[in-house]
Design an enzyme around this catalytic site. Structure first.
Site, mmCIF file in Angstrom:
data_model
loop_
_atom_site.group_PDB
_atom_site.id
_atom_site.type_symbol
_atom_site.label_atom_id
_atom_site.label_comp_id
_atom_site.label_asym_id
_atom_site.label_seq_id
_atom_site.Cartn_x
_atom_site.Cartn_y
_atom_site.Cartn_z
ATOM 1 N N SER A 99 0.854 -1.188 0.000
ATOM 2 C CA SER A 99 0.000 0.000 0.000
ATOM 3 C C SER A 99 0.891 1.238 0.000
ATOM 4 O O SER A 99 1.724 1.384 -0.892
ATOM 5 C CB SER A 99 -0.961 -0.026 1.193
ATOM 6 O OG SER A 99 -1.907 1.017 1.097
ATOM 7 N N THR A 100 0.757 2.107 1.006
ATOM 8 C CA THR A 100 1.506 3.358 1.026
ATOM 9 C C THR A 100 3.014 3.110 0.920
ATOM 10 O O THR A 100 3.582 2.361 1.699
ATOM 11 C CB THR A 100 1.218 4.121 2.321
ATOM 12 O OG1 THR A 100 -0.188 4.223 2.503
ATOM 13 C CG2 THR A 100 1.825 5.512 2.282
ATOM 14 N N HIS B 80 -2.590 -1.086 -3.434
ATOM 15 C CA HIS B 80 -3.746 -0.200 -3.285
ATOM 16 C C HIS B 80 -3.592 1.000 -4.207
ATOM 17 O O HIS B 80 -2.678 1.809 -4.055
ATOM 18 C CB HIS B 80 -3.883 0.268 -1.842
ATOM 19 C CG HIS B 80 -4.172 -0.842 -0.882
ATOM 20 N ND1 HIS B 80 -3.853 -0.762 0.458
ATOM 21 C CD2 HIS B 80 -4.749 -2.056 -1.059
ATOM 22 C CE1 HIS B 80 -4.233 -1.881 1.057
ATOM 23 N NE2 HIS B 80 -4.770 -2.683 0.171
ATOM 24 N N MET C 295 -0.076 1.396 5.210
ATOM 25 C CA MET C 295 -0.845 1.791 6.376
ATOM 26 C C MET C 295 -1.964 0.776 6.605
ATOM 27 O O MET C 295 -2.504 0.216 5.653
ATOM 28 C CB MET C 295 -1.439 3.187 6.151
ATOM 29 C CG MET C 295 -2.280 3.714 7.296
ATOM 30 S SD MET C 295 -1.304 4.215 8.703
ATOM 31 C CE MET C 295 -0.735 5.826 8.140
ATOM 32 N N ASP D 88 -4.346 -4.492 6.064
ATOM 33 C CA ASP D 88 -4.728 -5.346 4.943
ATOM 34 C C ASP D 88 -3.573 -6.287 4.602
ATOM 35 O O ASP D 88 -2.429 -5.847 4.453
ATOM 36 C CB ASP D 88 -5.098 -4.501 3.718
ATOM 37 C CG ASP D 88 -5.689 -5.335 2.591
ATOM 38 O OD1 ASP D 88 -6.240 -6.416 2.876
ATOM 39 O OD2 ASP D 88 -5.603 -4.899 1.428
#
Length: 366
Positions: free
Chosen positions: A179-180, A205, A299, A302
């Site tokens: 993700s991030t 993401h 973050m 998930d």
């Protein structure tokens, strides 16, 4: 002063955007968010650079389409000098998507899309801007630590890895979630794994309009056949798929000895669609001990539960070490529930996986 800012100084934000309307809108939103304060605005890359030197912000929001010098030039200059979280605020999809992916590759922390009056509403923009700023603020210490370790040589490849039983001929697929901060991390890991010629499945993401561009840039960086996953795609050696952004989750199913991509609409899982958890759970069911699961920077949580399912199914499971993450949320959550067999610095993940599978793996076929 709000409760969030009374016990600590607010996070100082510099807004770089050539639209006076956007400057005012973002200033209003940011100043209204607990714990954040706009300390300046700039309308060009040159003004942005001067403001960064003068004001020393904690976080910068950056529009890439600026008059004169492009925003990417400012981003590269800032990141070369100082590990500062930069949040890209971009127009949705279209030609700007390539620039946004390039900015993330360079080291931008995250991106959000500007409101367009239709699909991307002002209300949605407000919510996403505040959430992205919170991710950026959480990343500040991690970015500094990762940069310091990299400059100090602490992330050099080991001369030898602990001996483990080779899994030659057994591993059929590598599953990656991020993700991030994940765009450069996924690219680095895939580049280091490309020589294995194993199918790779990625959930990063990212909203619609960007994942196809991300796949194309991964293809150029790795030499693999990387594409945005389509329903029914059959995974082959040397092929990688990226889950498309949007309302569908990516699952992997086994059909007559082949592994097939299945896209299914459904509610958010672990706060996301597509979800890393959904993909990892499907890999645990369909491939079990013949898979490798890798959870990278991000973050939230998930992927943690899905990685645990993969470990319970006998797969090798690795997480990116916290000091090399932009945000150590997802890997930390996986570690806390015992989902990770190994915690590995980013630049050692490829070497570790190659060693674990014996460097001689092949896709199982019918």
């Amino acid at each position: 002063m709000s409760m969030a800012t009374s016990s600590a100084a607010p996070v100082k934000v510099l807004v770089v955007d050539d639209s006076v309307l956007m400057q005012k809108l973002m200033t209003q939103i940011i100043n209204g968010a607990p714990g954040f304060e706009v300390i300046g605005v700039a309308g060009s890359a040159e003004e942005g650079w001067d403001a960064i030197q003068d004001l020393r912000p904690d976080v910068v929001t950056l529009d890439l389409e600026l008059p004169g010098r492009h925003g990417l030039k400012l981003l590269a200059r800032v990141l070369k000098q100082d590990p500062l979280p930069v949040l890209i605020v971009s127009a949705f999809g279209g030609p700007g998507a390539d620039n946004t992916i390039q900015a993330l590759e360079l080291g931008a922390i995250d991106f959000i899309e500007k409101p367009d009056g239709t699909t991307h509403t002002l209300e949605g923009f407000m919510k996403h801007l505040v959430a992205a700023l919170q991710r950026a603020a959480a990343s500040r210490k991690m970015i500094a630590a990762a940069r310091q370790m990299a400059q100090g040589g602490a992330l050099a490849r080991p001369t030898a890895l602990p001996r483990e039983p080779a899994r030659a001929g057994r591993t059929s697929l590598i599953a990656i979630g991020a993700s991030t901060g994940g765009v450069p991390a996924v690219q680095a890991v895939m580049r280091d794994l490309a020589h294995l010629r194993l199918p790779i499945v990625v959930v990063q993401h990212m909203p619609p309009g960007y994942t196809a561009k991300f796949a194309a840039r991964l293809a150029g960086a790795t030499g693999l056949d990387v594409r945005e996953a389509a329903d029914g795609d059959r995974l082959k050696p040397g092929m990688a798929v990226v889950a498309p952004g949007g309302p569908r989750h990516l699952e992997i199913e086994e059909r007559r000895g082949e592994f097939v991509c299945v896209l299914k609409e459904g509610p958010l899982v672990s706060g996301h669609s597509p979800s890393v958890d959904v993909m990892f759970h499907s890999v645990a069911r369909s491939i079990g001990s013949q898979a490798v699961g890798i959870l990278l920077t991000g973050m939230g949580r998930d992927g943690a539960d899905g990685l645990l399912a993969m470990r319970k199914a006998g797969a090798e499971t690795l997480i990116q070490s916290g000091e090399t993450c932009v945000v150590n949320g997802m890997p930390k959550a996986a570690f806390e529930i015992g989902a990770a067999e190994r915690v590995v610095p980013l630049d050692q993940i490829g070497t570790t996986v190659s060693h674990l599978i014996g460097d001689r793996s092949h896709l199982r076929t019918a």
